[in-house]
Design a protein around this motif. Structure first.
Motif, PDB file in Angstrom:
ATOM      1  N   GLY A   1      37.268  45.665  65.932  1.00  6.03           N
ATOM      2  CA  GLY A   1      36.165  45.828  64.994  1.00  6.03           C
ATOM      3  C   GLY A   1      34.925  45.044  65.359  1.00  6.03           C
ATOM      4  O   GLY A   1      33.960  45.022  64.603  1.00  6.03           O
TER       5      GLY A   1
ATOM      6  N   THR B   1      30.531  48.260  67.634  1.00  2.00           N
ATOM      7  CA  THR B   1      30.392  49.645  67.197  1.00  2.00           C
ATOM      8  C   THR B   1      29.295  50.329  68.012  1.00  2.00           C
ATOM      9  O   THR B   1      28.396  49.663  68.548  1.00  2.00           O
ATOM     10  CB  THR B   1      30.028  49.736  65.709  1.00  2.00           C
ATOM     11  OG1 THR B   1      28.804  49.017  65.488  1.00  2.00           O
ATOM     12  CG2 THR B   1      31.120  49.146  64.840  1.00  2.00           C
TER      13      THR B   1
ATOM     14  N   ARG C   1      36.681  49.326  60.039  1.00  2.00           N
ATOM     15  CA  ARG C   1      38.131  49.521  60.045  1.00  2.00           C
ATOM     16  C   ARG C   1      38.813  48.354  59.365  1.00  2.00           C
ATOM     17  O   ARG C   1      38.300  47.225  59.332  1.00  2.00           O
ATOM     18  CB  ARG C   1      38.647  49.674  61.473  1.00  2.00           C
ATOM     19  CG  ARG C   1      38.541  48.447  62.341  1.00  2.00           C
ATOM     20  CD  ARG C   1      38.905  48.775  63.801  1.00  2.00           C
ATOM     21  NE  ARG C   1      40.302  49.169  63.942  1.00  2.00           N
ATOM     22  CZ  ARG C   1      40.775  49.822  65.018  1.00  2.00           C
ATOM     23  NH1 ARG C   1      39.954  50.165  65.997  1.00  2.00           N
ATOM     24  NH2 ARG C   1      42.064  50.124  65.075  1.00  2.00           N
TER      25      ARG C   1
ATOM     26  N   VAL D   1      40.367  53.610  58.961  1.00  2.00           N
ATOM     27  CA  VAL D   1      39.004  53.503  59.469  1.00  2.00           C
ATOM     28  C   VAL D   1      38.099  54.284  58.517  1.00  2.00           C
ATOM     29  O   VAL D   1      38.511  55.287  57.927  1.00  2.00           O
ATOM     30  CB  VAL D   1      38.901  54.021  60.917  1.00  2.00           C
ATOM     31  CG1 VAL D   1      39.253  55.491  61.012  1.00  2.00           C
ATOM     32  CG2 VAL D   1      37.532  53.763  61.500  1.00  2.00           C
TER      33      VAL D   1
ATOM     34  N   CYS E   1      38.329  62.434  62.605  1.00  2.00           N
ATOM     35  CA  CYS E   1      38.703  61.092  63.020  1.00  2.00           C
ATOM     36  C   CYS E   1      39.397  61.175  64.379  1.00  2.00           C
ATOM     37  O   CYS E   1      40.107  62.153  64.657  1.00  2.00           O
ATOM     38  CB  CYS E   1      39.649  60.507  61.970  1.00  2.00           C
ATOM     39  SG  CYS E   1      40.242  58.850  62.294  1.00  2.00           S
TER      40      CYS E   1
END
Length: 122
Positions: free
Chosen positions: A55, A58, A72, A79, A96
């Motif tokens: 995490g 991004t 997440r 998520v 996803c």
């Protein structure tokens, strides 16, 4: 094997917000980078967002940067994709995705969810 189930799609007015969730089951969720793609009618599936296994990082394409946020919760093996300032052109089926290497080519993604419809009305 990783199973992914999306939820949270629906109809929203332009300018509104929506949060998608993707519940994962199976082995080693926390080992996988997670991502979101979307596919509009008659168009190719396109990358929307991704997050590393921890995490800590991004990435987003310019089309959604500043409006979409991926996050997440490894404890919940889920998520999320928070979408704001939605536009009619964001209308699509949102998928996803999970990938062990975190490379986001449609042809190389390890696992896909079944998709959830997002419709943005003008």
């Amino acid at each position: 094997q990783v199973q992914l189930v999306e939820s949270g799609g629906g109809l929203v007015q332009a300018g509104g917000s929506l949060r998608l969730s993707c519940a994962a089951s199976g082995r080693s969720f926390s080992s996988y980078a997670m991502g979101w793609f979307r596919q509009a009618p008659g168009k190719e599936r396109e990358f929307v967002a991704a997050i590393t296994w921890s995490g800590s990082s991004t990435i987003y394409p310019n089309s959604v940067k500043g409006r979409f946020t991926i996050s997440r919760d490894n404890a919940k093996t889920t998520v999320y994709l928070h979408m704001s300032s939605l536009k009619p052109e964001d209308t699509a089926v949102y998928y996803c995705a999970a990938d062990l290497e975190g490379t986001w080519w449609v042809s190389t993604v390890d696992y896909w969810g079944q998709g959830t419809q997002v419709t943005v009305s003008s």
